[in-house]
Design a protein around this motif. Sequence first.
Motif: not given
Lengths: 471, 179, 231
Positions: A99, A103, A470-471
């Motif tokens: 994550q 970012r 799906y992200e």
Amino acid sequence: MSALRSDALLAWAMLRGSPRSERWRLALTGLGAALGTGFALAAAVVAVIGTRYGGGPPSYTNGLLNEGGLRPGVITALLLLIVPVLAFVGQCTRIGALQRERRFAALRLAGATPRQVRRIGALETAAACGVGSLAGLTGFLALRLVLHAGQQAGGGDGGPQQRALTWPTDVPVPWAAFLAVVLGLPLLATLEAWFTLRRAATDPLGAAVRRRRPRRFRRVRLLPGPLALLAATGLLLMAMSRKLGPDTPFFAATGLVLPLYLFGLLTSSAGMAAAMGRLASRSGRPALMIAGKRLRADPWAASRAHTAVMLAALIGVGYLTVRRVALDALRAEPEHHPDLAFYVGGYNLAGLALLIGVAVTISGLAVSVAESLTARRRTLAALAAAGTPRKVLRRAVLLETALPLAPAIVLSAACGLAVTGPFLVARAWSARPLLEAALLAGGLLAASLLATAASLPLLRYSVHPAQLRYE
Amino acid sequence: MSTGNVLLGLLAAGPGHGYDLKRRHDERFPEARPLAYGQVYTSLQRLVRDGLAEVDATESDGGPERTTYRLTERGSLTLRTWLGEPVPPAPVSAANEIFAKVTAIIASGFGDPAAFLRLQRAAHLARMRELTAVKTVAGAPLSAVLSADYALTHLDADLRWMDNAAQRLGALAEEVTSA
Amino acid sequence: MTTPLIEARGLVKRYGTTDALRGASLRLLPGEVLAVTGPSGSGKSTLLHCMAGIVRPDEGEVRYGAERLDQAGENRRSTLRRTDFGVVFQFGQLVGELTALDNVALPLLLAGTSRAAAHKSAGTWLERFGVLGQAGLRPGEMSGGQGQRVALARAMVTAPKAVFADEPTGALDSLAGEQVMTALVHAARESGTSVLLVTHDAQIAAYADREATVRDGVVETEDEPAAEVTR
């Protein structure tokens, strides 16, 4: 300065919108900082005992604090406790790593320079560690007050000065040292983050686009570990065969053998994980196969997570052996050692420190298993969706810890015994140290498995079919 | 789709004379070919003959005489039936001129099928650009947007077919020349 | 002939053993919308990355005015992304932790603009793309179409010379895609911004003035520039 301010504002804005994993990471990092601060502050207090800042001649129930020659040992032990804390914090930084990488990539794409991204990342760490450090300071001072009040109350009519205290609460707070610790620790952590972010902050396309190839496991890398272990053992045998008096070989040997063993253990852990993985993946049982494949795919993950536990086994066994042999020797001739209680107290205190270190280490392991369960949720969900029973997955996760850790602990314990071997042989031989070492190794393994099991409830979220979307 | 059915649909909105109906049609379907007045006139005659429409009134306020038509009961029923039936999915490819040309180019050896497909793609895209401009102009009526979309989707289908064809030209050439 | 805004010549880019680009050349003219189409894996995205200065080609050159983007350092190329270029991808270009307003203001904030001023411009662009109502939401809380319009606002907030859009409607249904494309093309034409639009969808390519097709890492066809860019 204004750039730093705007970066800080950005970091704060991102923190407010960050997912739970990020908050966990920062909270645990802060906790680590608080613990480290506590140990460092305690070391600072012990350091000023008996000096002109130390409020009078020391007179405590614990001899380790009274003897000027022993206090450096206490300080070293307290500072060494920071090592498992660092390992713990290191595990925590892996939470939500993907994550975070995403970012940073998004920031880079929006035009942030690598430097800006590193600065923002380092600021997050600085804030978390700063808050943690302050919490550590507050906690330490509060504990000091409570202990002080307790000792005053127990002091009775004789007045506090006449009576020996258990805790050095009579030492005035060494504010200069405290300030250095509370500022220095976050500063160190921030510098560390600044350097480790060097790689993470470079690619604006990030993990989503970059083709990631798992680091290939090269057999050449397997060599140094066993070689170092062999060399250490050879040295040890040489030292033992030359009888140069009771103490010389032991100290000379440990000076060289211990680092060699440490190096050997750390470098062979990945190889061991890979080897266990290969063995397990050949089996026909699904849980073993899943655990084995995973170990083979990324033996570094296992080695990263287990390093601290191996260190604990090595040092723990070494400590137990030395303690047993030394105390047995003292007890054998009580008339020559009227201060037996003093030694026992000293060893017990060291044991307590070791226990704290082990507790921190095991917590770090729990964090790493939790992190790996959340990071791999797509794979786990895919396995579950393909019909793998949850029981098998649970077993696979436990095996993934147990398979590489069991031989690693045994090997580490063996090394611990070996390092103290000359000492053992020089004194009267007995089987008790062996038994204690075995107990410790077993206990460590059991604790590690418990810590892994404690993370298992997370598996329920990780195998949810929604993770496959799906992200 | 016969002009008669379309006129029945337009009459369902209310009586109108021939020019009226043509105007209604051209406004509602701006992307379709405009109806010729003569075609409207003959179709109306046929509707009256079949009893689907009837003369509503004949008026001439100063100018030429105008006949207004309205829907009959039977006409309304016919319209209902037509609207209730699905349109047969037409076998478009049977009349695929692009395919015919590609095959002929291969068979005759006149020119390069790949180059032809590129030329065709450019032509298709040029038309698609025009249609996109029509529908994205600020305040474009929804009827214009929807008919442009219909044309765009069909041209897109052609393009996809051409992409497929371009990738299989080698195999196609083999098949055509060996036959 | 018009001087190109950005010109790529003979770009070669290898990823491991695969060649993404094998000598691709392309010109992006000032104020035009140029569609780059081609089958997936043809190298069109890599071409966009190279021309936007996100990725450095292994060989060949990318000229932006007098500047060589293929030789520019990481910092210079980062700075260009928050001054001269905007990017819109299929997804992933927004920072998930930031609100739409902060996301749009991000390039300005990174450039050191005051928070108030950055938020003011960001608000204007959000309104322009019809997503001012979502200003306080984070990307995960919006629909795909809203998210892409926020991304458009972010790409346009710096009044860039060029916007690089890589399948900007790839994850949207056709109506949402239509809204995004209309918004992008209108905004670009109004401010004279060039758009390099990578897509595999001819209906999306039809929003552009010109088309270039990419196959196997080279630009196979490139439409001649119109005598003058319309509108």
